[in-house]
Scaffold this motif. Structure first.
Motif, short mmCIF file in Angstrom:
data_model
loop_
_atom_site.label_atom_id
_atom_site.label_comp_id
_atom_site.label_asym_id
_atom_site.label_seq_id
_atom_site.Cartn_x
_atom_site.Cartn_y
_atom_site.Cartn_z
N PRO A 133 32.17 -59.72 -7.60
CA PRO A 133 30.70 -60.09 -7.73
C PRO A 133 30.14 -60.73 -6.68
O PRO A 133 31.09 -61.18 -5.78
CB PRO A 133 30.66 -61.25 -8.96
CG PRO A 133 31.99 -61.57 -9.24
CD PRO A 133 32.98 -60.36 -8.56
N PRO A 134 28.84 -60.79 -6.51
CA PRO A 134 27.75 -60.61 -7.37
C PRO A 134 27.17 -58.97 -6.81
O PRO A 134 26.25 -58.91 -6.33
CB PRO A 134 26.76 -61.46 -6.94
CG PRO A 134 27.06 -61.78 -5.40
CD PRO A 134 28.45 -61.74 -5.03
N THR A 135 27.81 -58.06 -6.96
CA THR A 135 27.39 -56.66 -6.67
C THR A 135 26.96 -56.04 -7.90
O THR A 135 27.19 -56.23 -9.00
CB THR A 135 28.80 -55.78 -6.45
OG1 THR A 135 29.54 -56.47 -5.35
CG2 THR A 135 28.42 -54.39 -5.85
N ASN A 136 25.75 -55.53 -7.67
CA ASN A 136 24.90 -54.65 -8.56
C ASN A 136 25.62 -53.28 -8.87
O ASN A 136 25.84 -52.69 -8.05
CB ASN A 136 23.57 -54.42 -8.17
CG ASN A 136 22.70 -53.69 -9.16
OD1 ASN A 136 23.14 -53.15 -10.21
ND2 ASN A 136 21.32 -53.52 -8.84
N PRO A 137 26.34 -53.34 -10.29
CA PRO A 137 26.85 -52.13 -10.63
C PRO A 137 26.10 -50.83 -10.43
O PRO A 137 26.75 -49.61 -10.16
CB PRO A 137 27.15 -52.40 -12.14
CG PRO A 137 26.63 -53.27 -12.87
CD PRO A 137 25.88 -54.18 -11.48
N ASP A 138 24.91 -50.85 -10.35
CA ASP A 138 23.99 -49.69 -10.09
C ASP A 138 24.07 -49.22 -8.63
O ASP A 138 23.76 -47.96 -8.28
CB ASP A 138 22.47 -49.65 -10.55
CG ASP A 138 22.34 -50.04 -12.13
OD1 ASP A 138 23.32 -49.27 -12.63
OD2 ASP A 138 21.47 -50.28 -12.46
N ARG A 139 24.63 -49.95 -7.98
CA ARG A 139 24.74 -49.52 -6.41
C ARG A 139 26.16 -49.26 -6.09
O ARG A 139 26.52 -48.87 -4.80
CB ARG A 139 24.26 -50.89 -5.51
CG ARG A 139 22.82 -50.94 -5.77
CD ARG A 139 22.37 -52.27 -5.16
NE ARG A 139 22.66 -52.32 -3.63
CZ ARG A 139 22.15 -51.76 -2.50
NH1 ARG A 139 21.09 -51.06 -2.81
NH2 ARG A 139 22.54 -51.88 -1.27
#
Length: 161
Positions: A133-139
């Motif tokens: 985190p905090p990575t957007n899973p859609d990316r």
């Protein structure tokens, strides 16, 4: 015309200055940088692009990571100098490096980025692959052999046992 070459030790500060120019301050606070800290990049895939005057126009780097127990490459950063954007240099760097990943023994590549841009190179959204985190899973995107590969992405600790 650009000269594409493997990044050399003497290129490091110039490449870092390019990344500082192209990315927001604090770029090194991103979760992907925690995966790179203390890990050597893959030199054969870390490339520079110079114009005919030998001015750095772009750069790309790759880093080994693990997804669960499986090795993978983390692509990035990739940057093109603002004065050279729109000339296709990002695509040239992507193709020059991605074309060599499998022959160097890396069956899969991942990155964190914009799907509309990277899908043209064959990247797809990865499911079941969790960046810190905090990575957007859609990316979270990947290319190569991801069948059955799932789990947390963590720092490279060396070759597979």
């Amino acid at each position: 015309m650009f000269e594409i070459a493997q990044e050399q030790p003497e290129d490091v500060w110039e490449v870092e200055a390019l990344y500082d120019l192209c990315f927001a301050p604090g770029r090194e606070a991103l979760s992907s940088y925690r995966l790179r800290d203390g890990v050597d990049r893959v030199p054969e895939l870390s490339l520079t692009a110079r114009d005919p005057d030998k001015i750095l126009a772009g750069a790309i780097r790759f880093w080994p990571v693990r997804v669960g127990d499986s090795p993978a490459l983390l692509l990035g950063p990739i940057a093109v100098h603002p004065t050279r954007q729109g000339e296709g240099l990002g695509g040239i760097l992507m193709q020059a490096s991605l074309s060599r990943t499998a022959e160097l023994g890396w069956p899969r590549v991942m990155l964190v980025g914009d799907y509309p841009y990277y899908s043209r190179f064959g990247f797809e959204k990865l499911t079941g692959v969790e960046m810190p985190p905090p990575t957007n899973p859609d990316r979270v995107l990947g290319i190569g052999d991801w069948e059955g590969i799932q789990g947390d992405v963590h720092k490279w600790e060396g070759p597979a046992d």
